[in-house]
Write a protein that holds these residues in place. Structure first.
Motif, PDB file in Angstrom:
ATOM      1  N   ASN A  42       0.837  -1.184   0.000  1.00  0.00           N
ATOM      2  CA  ASN A  42       0.000   0.000   0.000  1.00  0.00           C
ATOM      3  C   ASN A  42       0.878   1.242   0.000  1.00  0.00           C
ATOM      4  OD1 ASN A  42      -2.433  -1.419   0.033  1.00  0.00           O
ATOM      5  ND2 ASN A  42      -2.459  -1.542   2.250  1.00  0.00           N
ATOM      6  N   THR A  43       0.240   2.384   0.089  1.00  0.00           N
ATOM      7  CA  THR A  43       0.948   3.649   0.148  1.00  0.00           C
ATOM      8  C   THR A  43       0.893   4.198   1.565  1.00  0.00           C
ATOM      9  OG1 THR A  43      -1.008   4.951  -0.396  1.00  0.00           O
ATOM     10  CG2 THR A  43       0.302   4.126  -2.240  1.00  0.00           C
ATOM     11  N   VAL A  44       1.685   5.239   1.797  1.00  0.00           N
ATOM     12  CA  VAL A  44       1.664   5.892   3.096  1.00  0.00           C
ATOM     13  C   VAL A  44       0.295   6.515   3.351  1.00  0.00           C
ATOM     14  CG1 VAL A  44       2.664   7.786   4.419  1.00  0.00           C
ATOM     15  CG2 VAL A  44       4.143   6.290   3.117  1.00  0.00           C
ATOM     16  N   ALA A  45      -0.349   7.013   2.297  1.00  0.00           N
ATOM     17  CA  ALA A  45      -1.684   7.583   2.457  1.00  0.00           C
ATOM     18  C   ALA A  45      -2.671   6.530   2.952  1.00  0.00           C
ATOM     19  CB  ALA A  45      -2.157   8.173   1.128  1.00  0.00           C
ATOM     20  N   ASP A  46      -2.557   5.274   2.429  1.00  0.00           N
ATOM     21  CA  ASP A  46      -3.440   4.206   2.892  1.00  0.00           C
ATOM     22  C   ASP A  46      -3.174   3.876   4.360  1.00  0.00           C
ATOM     23  OD1 ASP A  46      -4.478   4.049   0.338  1.00  0.00           O
ATOM     24  OD2 ASP A  46      -2.999   2.568  -0.306  1.00  0.00           O
ATOM     25  N   LEU A  47      -1.893   3.864   4.736  1.00  0.00           N
ATOM     26  CA  LEU A  47      -1.544   3.550   6.119  1.00  0.00           C
ATOM     27  C   LEU A  47      -2.086   4.609   7.076  1.00  0.00           C
ATOM     28  CD1 LEU A  47      -0.012   1.933   8.275  1.00  0.00           C
ATOM     29  CD2 LEU A  47       2.041   3.245   7.684  1.00  0.00           C
ATOM     30  N   ILE A  48      -1.907   5.882   6.732  1.00  0.00           N
ATOM     31  CA  ILE A  48      -2.390   6.954   7.596  1.00  0.00           C
ATOM     32  C   ILE A  48      -3.908   6.930   7.679  1.00  0.00           C
ATOM     33  CG2 ILE A  48      -2.521   9.466   7.834  1.00  0.00           C
ATOM     34  CD1 ILE A  48       0.251   9.656   6.692  1.00  0.00           C
ATOM     35  N   GLN A  49      -4.564   6.594   6.560  1.00  0.00           N
ATOM     36  CA  GLN A  49      -6.019   6.514   6.582  1.00  0.00           C
ATOM     37  C   GLN A  49      -6.491   5.391   7.499  1.00  0.00           C
ATOM     38  OE1 GLN A  49      -7.792   5.854   2.751  1.00  0.00           O
ATOM     39  NE2 GLN A  49      -9.761   6.692   3.361  1.00  0.00           N
ATOM     40  N   ALA A  50      -5.779   4.259   7.473  1.00  0.00           N
ATOM     41  CA  ALA A  50      -6.156   3.150   8.351  1.00  0.00           C
ATOM     42  C   ALA A  50      -5.915   3.502   9.815  1.00  0.00           C
ATOM     43  CB  ALA A  50      -5.366   1.907   7.963  1.00  0.00           C
ATOM     44  N   LEU A  51      -4.815   4.192  10.105  1.00  0.00           N
ATOM     45  CA  LEU A  51      -4.535   4.592  11.483  1.00  0.00           C
ATOM     46  C   LEU A  51      -5.535   5.635  11.966  1.00  0.00           C
ATOM     47  CD1 LEU A  51      -0.636   4.834  11.327  1.00  0.00           C
ATOM     48  CD2 LEU A  51      -1.981   3.059  12.447  1.00  0.00           C
ATOM     49  N   THR A  52      -6.003   6.477  11.060  1.00  0.00           N
ATOM     50  CA  THR A  52      -6.992   7.479  11.446  1.00  0.00           C
ATOM     51  C   THR A  52      -8.313   6.824  11.831  1.00  0.00           C
ATOM     52  OG1 THR A  52      -5.935   9.060   9.957  1.00  0.00           O
ATOM     53  CG2 THR A  52      -8.151   9.589  10.706  1.00  0.00           C
ATOM     54  N   ARG A  53      -8.659   5.738  11.140  1.00  0.00           N
ATOM     55  CA  ARG A  53      -9.891   5.025  11.493  1.00  0.00           C
ATOM     56  C   ARG A  53      -9.819   4.463  12.902  1.00  0.00           C
ATOM     57  NH1 ARG A  53      -9.303   2.314   6.310  1.00  0.00           N
ATOM     58  NH2 ARG A  53     -10.496   3.403   4.693  1.00  0.00           N
ATOM     59  N   LEU A  54      -8.607   4.130  13.352  1.00  0.00           N
ATOM     60  CA  LEU A  54      -8.423   3.630  14.715  1.00  0.00           C
ATOM     61  C   LEU A  54      -8.302   4.757  15.728  1.00  0.00           C
ATOM     62  CD1 LEU A  54      -5.867   0.746  14.073  1.00  0.00           C
ATOM     63  CD2 LEU A  54      -8.328   0.551  14.449  1.00  0.00           C
ATOM     64  N   LYS A  55      -8.505   6.010  15.259  1.00  0.00           N
ATOM     65  CA  LYS A  55      -8.439   7.190  16.128  1.00  0.00           C
ATOM     66  C   LYS A  55      -7.055   7.323  16.768  1.00  0.00           C
ATOM     67  CE  LYS A  55     -13.385   7.170  17.157  1.00  0.00           C
ATOM     68  NZ  LYS A  55     -14.440   7.150  18.210  1.00  0.00           N
ATOM     69  N   THR A  56      -6.041   7.099  15.941  1.00  0.00           N
ATOM     70  CA  THR A  56      -4.659   7.234  16.399  1.00  0.00           C
ATOM     71  C   THR A  56      -4.249   8.696  16.330  1.00  0.00           C
ATOM     72  OG1 THR A  56      -4.202   5.057  15.481  1.00  0.00           O
ATOM     73  CG2 THR A  56      -2.308   6.403  16.082  1.00  0.00           C
ATOM     74  N   HIS A  57      -3.612   9.169  17.399  1.00  0.00           N
ATOM     75  CA  HIS A  57      -3.171  10.562  17.433  1.00  0.00           C
ATOM     76  C   HIS A  57      -2.047  10.789  16.424  1.00  0.00           C
ATOM     77  CE1 HIS A  57      -5.654  11.534  20.867  1.00  0.00           C
ATOM     78  NE2 HIS A  57      -5.191  10.475  21.504  1.00  0.00           N
ATOM     79  N   THR A  58      -1.909  12.062  16.022  1.00  0.00           N
ATOM     80  CA  THR A  58      -0.911  12.395  15.005  1.00  0.00           C
ATOM     81  C   THR A  58       0.498  12.089  15.477  1.00  0.00           C
ATOM     82  OG1 THR A  58      -2.359  14.177  14.251  1.00  0.00           O
ATOM     83  CG2 THR A  58      -0.091  14.220  13.483  1.00  0.00           C
TER      84      THR A  58
END
Length: 369
Positions: free
Chosen positions: A330-346
């Motif tokens: 995947n791409t970094v954008a996909d990874l960040i999107q998946a982490l955002t769904r888990l409500k991961t802080h920046t």
């Protein structure tokens, strides 16, 4: 059925193949060597201030006022000058690559003394010099100050920086300049803003294809040497080169700003197969200070006093579920999107990107600012 179709379209967009880089003009990714601005600086006096100028402790301001008055046959000692309505300032401007006599420049005026505000002041005639010590422009005019500062009995009300002002078109060019683009061998050098060997080769190929014969040759990753034909005007060649379009090649980068918690990445920065397990442990320590006062004791003495008691409580809370993210090509954008769904802080995302880079799964340069 319609909802299912929309979901399929969304997944197609999310995991679509890499798009081609945008084709841009040469003038947007580089410039010709020698085409640059020239900084100018000078010293001057701002007068007409309403008792907000430099204090009597500023000897340079009093000496400057005395020097100005001496040019008009007014002899006065610096110690006899009051400087509260004047301020010593530095004047700066930028001379463009091509400037002719009579052109006007925007001027910035900054206080170098202890003046409280430059609002309402006017700059006296001040010469602006280049690094070679030569005067190229003269500045004068009323200041425009986008701020204020009022002080009374220790109370201060301030907006922006009242010790900095501007004079739009306040300087007049006295000595014109012309950027020197041609070298001794009648050639030009086009430099890229972002050095890259692939982009340099593409730029040279585009220039040669435009003119039909070999004029350009990459000198290194940043510069492309262009030979000016004997029967071609310089302006015509520059105009044809600047409008050429190429597809620049970019190095994959992920930029992280820890101070603001910002992550900037290209949408096509790839990561290898990786599994990330991320937990969250929160420790809270609260201290409650209370006062113990002897109530029934009426005696006084060194052993009888009020005592402060500190009661501390420690609370440890852990998220019930551990975030598990599995990424496969995947791409970094996909990874960040998946982490955002888990409500991961920046800031946790930044730590995860560091770990992915350390594991060798991030195929990009990680820049920490």
């Amino acid at each position: 059925m319609k909802h299912l179709l929309n979901c399929l379209l969304a997944l197609t967009v999310l995991y679509s193949p890499l798009t081609q880089a945008e084709v841009v003009r040469l003038k947007d990714i580089g410039k010709f060597a020698g085409w640059r601005d020239n900084p100018l600086v000078g010293y001057g006096l701002v007068t007409g201030l309403a008792n907000t100028g430099d204090s009597p402790n500023n000897k340079a301001t009093r000496q400057s006022i005395a020097n100005v008055l001496s040019q008009f046959d007014v002899a006065v000692q610096p110690d006899d000058v009051l400087s509260r309505n004047a301020a010593a300032v530095m004047v700066s401007a930028t001379l463009p690559p091509t400037a002719h006599e009579g052109d006007t420049l925007d001027v910035t005026v900054t206080s170098i003394g202890d003046a409280r505000s430059l609002a309402g002041g006017s700059l006296l005639l001040a010469p602006l010099k280049g690094p070679n010590g030569k005067v190229y422009a003269l500045a004068q005019g009323a200041l425009s100050v986008g701020g204020y500062k009022y002080e009374l009995n220790g109370s201060i009300a301030q907006k922006n920086h009242p010790t900095v002002g501007a004079i739009p078109g306040g300087a007049t060019v006295e000595v014109g300049v012309q950027a020197k683009l041609l070298a001794a061998d009648n050639s030009l050098l086009f430099t890229l803003s972002d050095a890259d060997f692939t982009t340099a080769a593409r730029v040279a190929a585009a220039i040669n294809a435009e003119f039909g014969h070999t004029l350009a040759e990459p000198r290194d990753a940043e510069g492309i040497r262009i030979q000016l034909p004997s029967n071609t005007r310089l302006v015509d060649l520059l105009a044809r080169v600047e409008k050429l379009r190429v597809e620049p090649d970019h190095r994959a980068r992920v930029v992280v700003d820890e101070r603001t918690g910002t992550v900037v990445s290209g949408g096509d920065v790839r990561i290898a197969k990786v599994v990330i397990s991320h937990g969250d442990l929160k420790i809270s320590i609260v201290t409650d200070n209370s006062v113990s006062q002897p109530i029934l004791v009426r005696q006084t003495g060194p052993g009888v006093r009020t005592e402060t008691v500190a009661n501390s409580s420690v609370t440890v809370s852990e998220r019930d579920e551990t975030g598990l993210v599995s990424a496969s090509t995947n791409t970094v954008a996909d990874l960040i999107q998946a982490l955002t769904r888990l409500k991961t802080h920046t800031r946790d995302i930044i730590s995860i990107l560091r770990a992915v880079k350390a594991a060798g799964a991030l195929h990009a340069e990680l820049l920490i600012q």
